[in-house]
Every structure is written in structure tokens, then in C-alpha cells.
Write an enzyme that holds these catalytic residues in place. Structure first.
Site, PDB file in Angstrom:
ATOM      1  N   ASN A 198       0.860  -1.192   0.000  1.00 40.32           N
ATOM      2  CA  ASN A 198       0.000   0.000   0.000  1.00 40.32           C
ATOM      3  C   ASN A 198       0.896   1.241   0.000  1.00 40.32           C
ATOM      4  OD1 ASN A 198      -1.874   1.996   0.444  1.00 40.32           O
ATOM      5  ND2 ASN A 198      -2.316   1.422   2.566  1.00 40.32           N
ATOM      6  N   LYS A 232       0.083   4.308  -0.415  1.00 31.38           N
ATOM      7  CA  LYS A 232      -0.568   5.544   0.059  1.00 31.38           C
ATOM      8  C   LYS A 232      -0.269   6.693  -0.912  1.00 31.38           C
ATOM      9  CE  LYS A 232      -0.313   3.697   4.659  1.00 31.38           C
ATOM     10  NZ  LYS A 232      -0.254   3.894   6.079  1.00 31.38           N
ATOM     11  N   HIS A 240      -9.746   1.791   4.917  1.00 30.69           N
ATOM     12  CA  HIS A 240      -8.479   2.025   5.621  1.00 30.69           C
ATOM     13  C   HIS A 240      -8.703   3.087   6.698  1.00 30.69           C
ATOM     14  CE1 HIS A 240      -4.390   3.141   6.522  1.00 30.69           C
ATOM     15  NE2 HIS A 240      -4.011   2.013   5.936  1.00 30.69           N
ATOM     16  N   GLU A 265      -7.046   5.502   7.670  1.00 33.22           N
ATOM     17  CA  GLU A 265      -6.745   6.884   7.292  1.00 33.22           C
ATOM     18  C   GLU A 265      -7.947   7.526   6.604  1.00 33.22           C
ATOM     19  OE1 GLU A 265      -3.168   5.986   5.200  1.00 33.22           O
ATOM     20  OE2 GLU A 265      -2.106   5.680   7.095  1.00 33.22           O
ATOM     21  N   GLU A 304      -5.655  -4.004  11.083  1.00 33.56           N
ATOM     22  CA  GLU A 304      -4.608  -2.991  11.213  1.00 33.56           C
ATOM     23  C   GLU A 304      -4.887  -2.116  12.434  1.00 33.56           C
ATOM     24  OE1 GLU A 304      -2.548  -1.980   7.307  1.00 33.56           O
ATOM     25  OE2 GLU A 304      -4.415  -0.891   7.260  1.00 33.56           O
ATOM     26  N   GLY A 324       2.369   2.935  10.837  1.00 34.30           N
ATOM     27  CA  GLY A 324       3.423   3.950  10.685  1.00 34.30           C
ATOM     28  C   GLY A 324       4.126   4.330  11.978  1.00 34.30           C
ATOM     29  N   SER A 339       3.082  -1.315  10.627  1.00 36.88           N
ATOM     30  CA  SER A 339       4.515  -1.373  10.921  1.00 36.88           C
ATOM     31  C   SER A 339       5.176  -2.717  10.594  1.00 36.88           C
ATOM     32  CB  SER A 339       4.780  -0.981  12.384  1.00 36.88           C
ATOM     33  OG  SER A 339       4.474   0.384  12.577  1.00 36.88           O
TER      34      SER A 339
HETATM   35  P1  PGA Z   1       2.606   0.906   7.664  1.00 34.07           P
HETATM   36  O1  PGA Z   1       1.170   1.115   7.032  1.00 34.07           O
HETATM   37  O2  PGA Z   1       3.124  -0.419   7.166  1.00 34.07           O
HETATM   38  O3  PGA Z   1       3.425   2.055   7.170  1.00 34.07           O
HETATM   39  O4  PGA Z   1       2.436   0.898   9.149  1.00 34.07           O
HETATM   40  C1  PGA Z   1       0.269   0.058   6.873  1.00 34.07           C
HETATM   41  C2  PGA Z   1      -1.039   0.564   6.342  1.00 34.07           C
HETATM   42  O5  PGA Z   1      -1.506   1.606   6.793  1.00 34.07           O
HETATM   43  O6  PGA Z   1      -1.628  -0.018   5.435  1.00 34.07           O
END
Ligand code: PGA
Length: 237
Positions: free
Chosen positions: A5, A7, A90, A92, A158, A164, A202
Site C-alpha cells: 500500500n 498511500k 483504511h 486513514e 490494522e 506507521g 509497521s
Molecule cells: P505501515 O502502514 O506499514 O506504514 O504501518 C500500513 C497501512 O496503513 O496499510
């Protein structure tokens, strides 16, 4: 499965360089590449030209097909550029755009109807976790999948606080939560043999293997660490 992903990152050049690096993997058929929408077309051209076996996914989708919606992207457009999957829900987007269950159900519904497979994200915030609400929150979010089947759908667990942040739950926690999600999906009428649980938050080259080896976890959703082709290659093996 390994979902990359990206983003809101990348460029035309980065997409091609990345595909070039990871094309040496024997596990490409287990990978789903989700670059920003703008780069799907050229990623698709590169993949076809080099006959690579990885799949393409979108990071989001709109809940209607070809209506009057400025800025909208429909399932038929995604299929047009070789896209087989879409991430939906997601955290976000849930947080930033206040995407709620009603909207997410519509997105899941149109995807499955139009033949786009769904990667449905759920996860608790730190506050919810600290107040002992994790299971309740996850069950609530999963309820959006009532009435659907898991045949063309994966659930990505998640934890919002793990995304992140460089922090991941204990392996036992990931395992226990994934088992819990499987049972909840069965209770919603999903067939056990069709259920796929991914873990995201992460994941990097140092922890991917141990998470991937957990019995209840069938794949990983990787954000930051997927941007670096060499690191993603290490993760997928
Ligand atoms: P990350 O993001 O691996 O940077 O923690 C995962 C995600 O949000 O899909």
C-alpha cells in the site's frame, strides 16, 4: 498474500524502478501492488509487457458506477486499467474523510458486484485498546460484512496505533485477534475455508516472517516498508 500500500507516495519513475526490483521474486503471484490511482495504468502496462504475475489494487474506490460524481473513480474504470482489488475502509480514510459503515457497505457491495476483490481494513485506536474495547470495535466494524461472503474478500486487521508507528502488537495478540475475527466472520455466515485475515501496521523486513507464520494470519498489508523495493523483496522472499 502481500499487499503493498503505497498511500500518497511514488512517481512514474519510482513505480517502474520498484517493479523492476521486485520482478526477480518467485512469490510475485502472492503480491498485490496498490500504488496511487494515477500510476495504475503504467504499472499495468509494465506488468503486461514483462509478463509479471503480481496483481494490481486500488487504495480506495467510490461506491457507484459511472454517475455524476466529480473526482469519482468507479469499479469499471479500475478494471479498465487491470485492477483486480481495492482496499476499502483504511483507517486513514475512515478518520480523514469520516467514512462510515453505510458508505463502506456500499463500496464493498459495488466492488463485489463488479468483480473487484475487496481488502477490507479494520482496527482499533490506542484509546479503544487501552479502554478494553478492541473486540467490541472490531466486531462493530466487521458487521459491515454481514450479508457478503469471504470468497472475494480479505479482512486486514490494522491496529490504528500500529500504523506507521514502528510498534506492533505482541505476536500472541495478533494471533488471538485474528482467531477472534475468523470466528466473528463465521458467525456472520462466512465460510471458514474462504476467510483470509491479513495483518497490517509497521510490518517490515525484520518482523514480517514471524507475523506471516502465525496460523491465523494469511498475509500482510505493508505501507511504509513496501516503498523500498529491496525491503519489499526481503519481505516477500
Ligand atoms: P505501515 O502502514 O506499514 O506504514 O504501518 C500500513 C497501512 O496503513 O496499510
Amino acid at each position: 498474500m502481500f499487499v503493498a500500500n503505497w498511500k500518497m507516495n511514488g512517481s512514474s519513475i519510482a513505480v517502474k524502478e520498484w517493479l523492476n526490483i521486485i520482478s526477480s521474486s518467485d512469490n510475485l503471484n502472492k503480491c498485490i501492488f496498490c500504488p496511487p490511482l494515477l500510476y495504475l495504468k503504467e504499472a499495468n502496462e509494465f506488468i503486461s509487457e514483462k509478463k509479471l504475475t503480481l496483481s494490481l489494487g486500488a487504495q480506495d474506490i467510490d461506491p457507484e458506477n459511472n454517475i455524476s460524481l466529480t473526482g469519482g473513480i468507479s469499479p469499471s474504470m479500475l478494471k479498465d486499467v487491470g485492477c483486480k482489488y481495492s482496499i476499502i475502509g483504511h483507517s486513514e480514510r475512515r478518520n480523514f474523510y469520516k467514512e462510515d459503515s453505510t458508505l463502506l457497505i456500499n463500496k464493498v457491495s459495488i466492488c463485489l458486484k463488479e468483480g473487484i476483490k475487496v481488502i477490507f481494513c479494520i482496527g482499533e485506536s490506542l484509546e479503544e485498546r487501552n479502554s478494553g474495547q478492541t473486540k467490541e470495535i472490531l466486531s462493530q466494524q466487521l458487521r459491515a460484512l454481514d450479508g457478503f461472503s469471504s470468497e472475494n474478500l480479505m479482512v486486514a486487521y490494522e491496529p490504528v496505533w500500529a500504523i506507521g508507528s514502528g510498534r506492533i502488537p505482541l505476536l500472541e495478540d495478533i494471533s488471538e485477534t485474528s482467531d477472534y475475527l475468523i470466528n466473528e466472520l463465521i458467525a456472520l455466515g462466512h465460510k471458514q475455508e474462504e476467510i483470509t485475515i491479513l495483518y497490517g501496521g509497521s510490518v517490515d523486513a525484520s518482523n514480517a516472517k514471524e507475523i506471516y507464520q502465525l496460523k491465523a494470519v494469511s498475509g500482510l498489508l505493508i505501507g511504509g516498508a513496501s516503498l523500498d523495493g529491496e525491503q519489499f523483496l526481503k519481505i516477500i522472499g
